[in-house]
Design a protein around this motif. Structure first.
Motif, PDB file in Angstrom:
ATOM      1  N   ALA A 262      -3.446 132.733 -23.961  1.00 20.98           N
ATOM      2  CA  ALA A 262      -4.186 133.148 -22.774  1.00 20.98           C
ATOM      3  C   ALA A 262      -5.685 133.166 -23.049  1.00 20.98           C
ATOM      4  O   ALA A 262      -6.485 132.698 -22.225  1.00 20.98           O
ATOM      5  CB  ALA A 262      -3.716 134.524 -22.313  1.00 20.98           C
ATOM      6  N   VAL A 263      -6.090 133.706 -24.201  1.00 21.85           N
ATOM      7  CA  VAL A 263      -7.509 133.758 -24.550  1.00 21.85           C
ATOM      8  C   VAL A 263      -8.071 132.349 -24.685  1.00 21.85           C
ATOM      9  O   VAL A 263      -9.162 132.047 -24.175  1.00 21.85           O
ATOM     10  CB  VAL A 263      -7.721 134.553 -25.852  1.00 21.85           C
ATOM     11  N   GLN A 264      -7.328 131.461 -25.340  1.00 19.71           N
ATOM     12  CA  GLN A 264      -7.802 130.085 -25.504  1.00 19.71           C
ATOM     13  C   GLN A 264      -7.893 129.363 -24.158  1.00 19.71           C
ATOM     14  O   GLN A 264      -8.832 128.600 -23.916  1.00 19.71           O
ATOM     15  CB  GLN A 264      -6.881 129.331 -26.454  1.00 19.71           C
ATOM     16  N   ALA A 265      -6.947 129.616 -23.273  1.00 21.92           N
ATOM     17  CA  ALA A 265      -6.989 129.011 -21.943  1.00 21.92           C
ATOM     18  C   ALA A 265      -8.197 129.508 -21.157  1.00 21.92           C
ATOM     19  O   ALA A 265      -8.843 128.748 -20.427  1.00 21.92           O
ATOM     20  CB  ALA A 265      -5.700 129.330 -21.190  1.00 21.92           C
ATOM     21  N   PHE A 266      -8.512 130.794 -21.308  1.00 25.70           N
ATOM     22  CA  PHE A 266      -9.666 131.370 -20.629  1.00 25.70           C
ATOM     23  C   PHE A 266     -10.958 130.715 -21.125  1.00 25.70           C
ATOM     24  O   PHE A 266     -11.839 130.373 -20.331  1.00 25.70           O
ATOM     25  CB  PHE A 266      -9.695 132.873 -20.889  1.00 25.70           C
ATOM     26  N   ILE A 267     -11.060 130.523 -22.432  1.00 27.55           N
ATOM     27  CA  ILE A 267     -12.240 129.878 -23.018  1.00 27.55           C
ATOM     28  C   ILE A 267     -12.359 128.447 -22.505  1.00 27.55           C
ATOM     29  O   ILE A 267     -13.455 127.983 -22.159  1.00 27.55           O
ATOM     30  CB  ILE A 267     -12.165 129.905 -24.556  1.00 27.55           C
ATOM     31  N   ARG A 268     -11.246 127.729 -22.412  1.00 24.85           N
ATOM     32  CA  ARG A 268     -11.278 126.351 -21.919  1.00 24.85           C
ATOM     33  C   ARG A 268     -11.726 126.299 -20.459  1.00 24.85           C
ATOM     34  O   ARG A 268     -12.492 125.419 -20.054  1.00 24.85           O
ATOM     35  CB  ARG A 268      -9.909 125.690 -22.063  1.00 24.85           C
ATOM     36  N   GLY A 269     -11.233 127.236 -19.654  1.00 28.54           N
ATOM     37  CA  GLY A 269     -11.642 127.282 -18.251  1.00 28.54           C
ATOM     38  C   GLY A 269     -13.135 127.516 -18.127  1.00 28.54           C
ATOM     39  O   GLY A 269     -13.814 126.872 -17.308  1.00 28.54           O
ATOM     40  N   LEU A 270     -13.666 128.419 -18.930  1.00 33.14           N
ATOM     41  CA  LEU A 270     -15.098 128.686 -18.918  1.00 33.14           C
ATOM     42  C   LEU A 270     -15.880 127.459 -19.387  1.00 33.14           C
ATOM     43  O   LEU A 270     -16.929 127.120 -18.818  1.00 33.14           O
ATOM     44  CB  LEU A 270     -15.405 129.883 -19.819  1.00 33.14           C
ATOM     45  N   ALA A 271     -15.375 126.781 -20.411  1.00 33.75           N
ATOM     46  CA  ALA A 271     -16.039 125.582 -20.933  1.00 33.75           C
ATOM     47  C   ALA A 271     -16.166 124.512 -19.859  1.00 33.75           C
ATOM     48  O   ALA A 271     -17.215 123.859 -19.719  1.00 33.75           O
ATOM     49  CB  ALA A 271     -15.260 125.038 -22.133  1.00 33.75           C
ATOM     50  N   GLN A 272     -15.108 124.327 -19.079  1.00 32.23           N
ATOM     51  CA  GLN A 272     -15.147 123.326 -18.020  1.00 32.23           C
ATOM     52  C   GLN A 272     -16.156 123.701 -16.932  1.00 32.23           C
ATOM     53  O   GLN A 272     -16.836 122.835 -16.372  1.00 32.23           O
ATOM     54  CB  GLN A 272     -13.753 123.161 -17.428  1.00 32.23           C
ATOM     55  N   ALA A 273     -16.266 124.991 -16.650  1.00 31.79           N
ATOM     56  CA  ALA A 273     -17.238 125.456 -15.647  1.00 31.79           C
ATOM     57  C   ALA A 273     -18.662 125.214 -16.137  1.00 31.79           C
ATOM     58  O   ALA A 273     -19.525 124.748 -15.373  1.00 31.79           O
ATOM     59  CB  ALA A 273     -17.019 126.935 -15.356  1.00 31.79           C
ATOM     60  N   GLU A 274     -18.917 125.523 -17.390  1.00 34.42           N
ATOM     61  CA  GLU A 274     -20.259 125.346 -17.934  1.00 34.42           C
ATOM     62  C   GLU A 274     -20.667 123.875 -17.928  1.00 34.42           C
ATOM     63  O   GLU A 274     -21.807 123.527 -17.585  1.00 34.42           O
ATOM     64  CB  GLU A 274     -20.311 125.923 -19.351  1.00 34.42           C
ATOM     65  N   LYS A 275     -19.735 123.018 -18.286  1.00 33.71           N
ATOM     66  CA  LYS A 275     -20.020 121.587 -18.295  1.00 33.71           C
ATOM     67  C   LYS A 275     -20.224 121.064 -16.874  1.00 33.71           C
ATOM     68  O   LYS A 275     -21.130 120.265 -16.612  1.00 33.71           O
ATOM     69  CB  LYS A 275     -18.865 120.842 -18.970  1.00 33.71           C
ATOM     70  N   TRP A 276     -19.415 121.547 -15.940  1.00 29.14           N
ATOM     71  CA  TRP A 276     -19.506 121.102 -14.542  1.00 29.14           C
ATOM     72  C   TRP A 276     -20.862 121.462 -13.942  1.00 29.14           C
ATOM     73  O   TRP A 276     -21.448 120.670 -13.195  1.00 29.14           O
ATOM     74  CB  TRP A 276     -18.382 121.748 -13.731  1.00 29.14           C
ATOM     75  N   ILE A 277     -21.384 122.633 -14.242  1.00 31.47           N
ATOM     76  CA  ILE A 277     -22.687 123.070 -13.700  1.00 31.47           C
ATOM     77  C   ILE A 277     -23.777 122.069 -14.068  1.00 31.47           C
ATOM     78  O   ILE A 277     -24.599 121.689 -13.221  1.00 31.47           O
ATOM     79  CB  ILE A 277     -23.042 124.471 -14.236  1.00 31.47           C
ATOM     80  N   HIS A 278     -23.787 121.610 -15.309  1.00 31.51           N
ATOM     81  CA  HIS A 278     -24.827 120.688 -15.755  1.00 31.51           C
ATOM     82  C   HIS A 278     -24.594 119.260 -15.271  1.00 31.51           C
ATOM     83  O   HIS A 278     -25.553 118.514 -15.069  1.00 31.51           O
ATOM     84  CB  HIS A 278     -24.917 120.724 -17.286  1.00 31.51           C
ATOM     85  N   GLN A 279     -23.341 118.899 -15.076  1.00 30.65           N
ATOM     86  CA  GLN A 279     -23.044 117.533 -14.626  1.00 30.65           C
ATOM     87  C   GLN A 279     -23.135 117.374 -13.108  1.00 30.65           C
ATOM     88  O   GLN A 279     -23.257 116.247 -12.611  1.00 30.65           O
ATOM     89  CB  GLN A 279     -21.641 117.122 -15.094  1.00 30.65           C
ATOM     90  N   ASN A 280     -23.098 118.476 -12.376  1.00 30.79           N
ATOM     91  CA  ASN A 280     -23.118 118.441 -10.916  1.00 30.79           C
ATOM     92  C   ASN A 280     -24.161 119.428 -10.380  1.00 30.79           C
ATOM     93  O   ASN A 280     -23.830 120.399  -9.686  1.00 30.79           O
ATOM     94  CB  ASN A 280     -21.735 118.785 -10.357  1.00 30.79           C
ATOM     95  N   PRO A 281     -25.444 119.185 -10.679  1.00 30.76           N
ATOM     96  CA  PRO A 281     -26.484 120.157 -10.317  1.00 30.76           C
ATOM     97  C   PRO A 281     -26.608 120.420  -8.817  1.00 30.76           C
ATOM     98  O   PRO A 281     -26.854 121.571  -8.421  1.00 30.76           O
ATOM     99  CB  PRO A 281     -27.762 119.542 -10.885  1.00 30.76           C
ATOM    100  N   THR A 282     -26.419 119.415  -7.999  1.00 31.29           N
ATOM    101  CA  THR A 282     -26.545 119.611  -6.545  1.00 31.29           C
ATOM    102  C   THR A 282     -25.446 120.521  -6.024  1.00 31.29           C
ATOM    103  O   THR A 282     -25.702 121.479  -5.273  1.00 31.29           O
ATOM    104  CB  THR A 282     -26.503 118.268  -5.808  1.00 31.29           C
ATOM    105  N   GLN A 283     -24.208 120.222  -6.424  1.00 27.76           N
ATOM    106  CA  GLN A 283     -23.093 121.063  -5.998  1.00 27.76           C
ATOM    107  C   GLN A 283     -23.182 122.459  -6.621  1.00 27.76           C
ATOM    108  O   GLN A 283     -22.855 123.464  -5.974  1.00 27.76           O
ATOM    109  CB  GLN A 283     -21.777 120.405  -6.413  1.00 27.76           C
ATOM    110  N   ALA A 284     -23.641 122.508  -7.865  1.00 30.42           N
ATOM    111  CA  ALA A 284     -23.768 123.802  -8.546  1.00 30.42           C
ATOM    112  C   ALA A 284     -24.804 124.674  -7.842  1.00 30.42           C
ATOM    113  O   ALA A 284     -24.614 125.884  -7.687  1.00 30.42           O
ATOM    114  CB  ALA A 284     -24.157 123.586 -10.008  1.00 30.42           C
ATOM    115  N   LYS A 285     -25.884 124.064  -7.401  1.00 34.52           N
ATOM    116  CA  LYS A 285     -26.931 124.806  -6.708  1.00 34.52           C
ATOM    117  C   LYS A 285     -26.392 125.384  -5.398  1.00 34.52           C
ATOM    118  O   LYS A 285     -26.714 126.523  -5.027  1.00 34.52           O
ATOM    119  CB  LYS A 285     -28.124 123.896  -6.432  1.00 34.52           C
ATOM    120  N   ALA A 286     -25.560 124.613  -4.704  1.00 38.63           N
ATOM    121  CA  ALA A 286     -24.956 125.095  -3.454  1.00 38.63           C
ATOM    122  C   ALA A 286     -24.041 126.286  -3.722  1.00 38.63           C
ATOM    123  O   ALA A 286     -24.050 127.279  -2.977  1.00 38.63           O
ATOM    124  CB  ALA A 286     -24.183 123.967  -2.782  1.00 38.63           C
TER     125      ALA A 286
END
Length: 360
Positions: A262-286
């Motif tokens: 569960a802890v590792q899955a939580f870390i992976r979910g957070l990792a994907q969110a952090e990467k998505w913010i930088h790869q999708n700045p327009t959507q992230a800003k919205a």
């Protein structure tokens, strides 16, 4: 009763006593091979300031759900201050805490089983904000030297969330840099949390001359004409604090042992969110506008100021950790530096990220 039967009864009694002893000591039975792991995590965070934006993204984009972890509650509880967050972790009311590295360092002094399992902010996203009246009286601005700005705080009332908090540490650190005493030279006013309305109200009403509050309180103060961002570590105003570890996930070793998947899955979910913010700045800003409930102009200013401080991975660099360690020693929150190897759960983080594309 013959000898063999008596021996059998003695063996059974011994096994019963061992079982009761383990239960009394809180020992958890090992998970049987092939059983379904517990994928529910009780998570809480300090506030919903900009530092915690990656968690909002992870929930909105269902990254936690896709990884199979269930948050209880969802979204995570907001406990307001570091002391409340660490108390919840120590009382076993939550499994994972999302707070400042100050909270993790402070708790590790009394609990050697605390482990940091990821970062969600690797810049010090907390500012010193001053009132317009303060600026008129001192004839200083954000462009003044750091020494001048800190000296101008002498004799002033500075709003913080609570004693021993990251806010408190920043004030102490800045004053000590200039040879000043945080207990003698300023008055710290505890406002009971980082609620933006409370902080801005205190600044507008003159109950405090300055605030040590997280982003985006400074931007809101400027937009409302209440005050200005005076000292900003994330902006580069304090060279010694550049690249400092700031927002972290931490848990007790017992949780890492009992709920590793569960802890590792939580870390992976957070990792994907952090990467998505930088790869999708327009959507992230919205999404940031919805998260902070701000208009487009304010959201754009906050996003531009804070994006460099939001990591692209939960992995914790030793340099960022060392800078944070030095800050906390100089701020008087810890007596000696805490070794990276003893506090950061590198194995847990590495296992969590090993299956993600592009992970180191």
């Amino acid at each position: 009763m013959d000898l063999s039967r008596r021996s059998l009864w003695l063996v059974l009694i011994c096994w019963l006593m061992v079982a009761l002893s383990v239960a009394a000591c809180g020992g958890a039975p090992s998970t049987p091979s092939g059983s379904v792991p517990n994928m529910t995590l009780r998570v809480a965070q300090n506030t919903n300031s900009i530092s915690f934006f990656p968690f909002y993204v992870a929930e909105q984009k269902q990254f936690f759900t896709k990884e199979g972890v269930t948050l209880d509650p969802s979204p995570p509880s907001l406990l307001g201050t570091g002391p409340k967050l660490t108390a919840a972790l120590e009382s076993n009311s939550i499994d994972v805490a999302a707070g400042s590295v100050t909270d993790a360092f402070t708790l590790s002094r009394v609990d050697s089983y605390i482990k940091i399992v990821g970062t969600f902010a690797d810049a010090f996203l907390l500012d010193i904000i001053v009132s317009k009246q303060f600026e008129r009286q001192t004839h200083l601005s954000a462009s003044s030297s750091l020494a001048e700005k800190v000296q101008a705080l002498v004799g002033k009332k500075i709003g913080i969330s609570s004693p021993g908090s990251t806010n408190d540490a920043l004030v102490t650190f800045l004053l000590r840099q200039q040879g000043l005493d945080a207990l003698r030279d300023v008055t710290k006013v505890s406002l009971g949390g980082n609620n933006p309305a409370t902080g801005l109200g205190a600044l507008a009403q003159g109950r405090v001359d300055a605030l040590a509050f997280p982003v985006p309180v400074g931007q809101e103060a400027e937009a409302q004409g209440i005050g200005d961002i005076f000292i900003s570590p994330a902006r580069g105003d304090v060279p010694e604090m550049q690249g400092q570890l700031y927002g972290v996930l931490f848990a007790r070793q017992q949780t890492l042992d009992a709920k590793p998947k569960a802890v590792q899955a939580f870390i992976r979910g957070l990792a994907q969110a952090e990467k998505w913010i930088h790869q999708n700045p327009t959507q992230a800003k919205a999404l940031l506008g919805k998260y902070l409930k701000q208009n487009q102009e304010m959201t754009a200013a906050i996003f531009q100021a804070c994006l460099p401080g939001l990591p692209q991975s939960p992995q914790i660099s030793q340099q960022a950790y060392t800078t944070a360690n030095q800050f906390h020693v100089k701020a008087g929150l810890i007596a000696i530096a805490l070794p990276y190897q003893s506090l950061v759960a590198t194995d847990t983080i590495t296992k969590a990220l090993s299956g993600l594309p592009g992970s180191a």
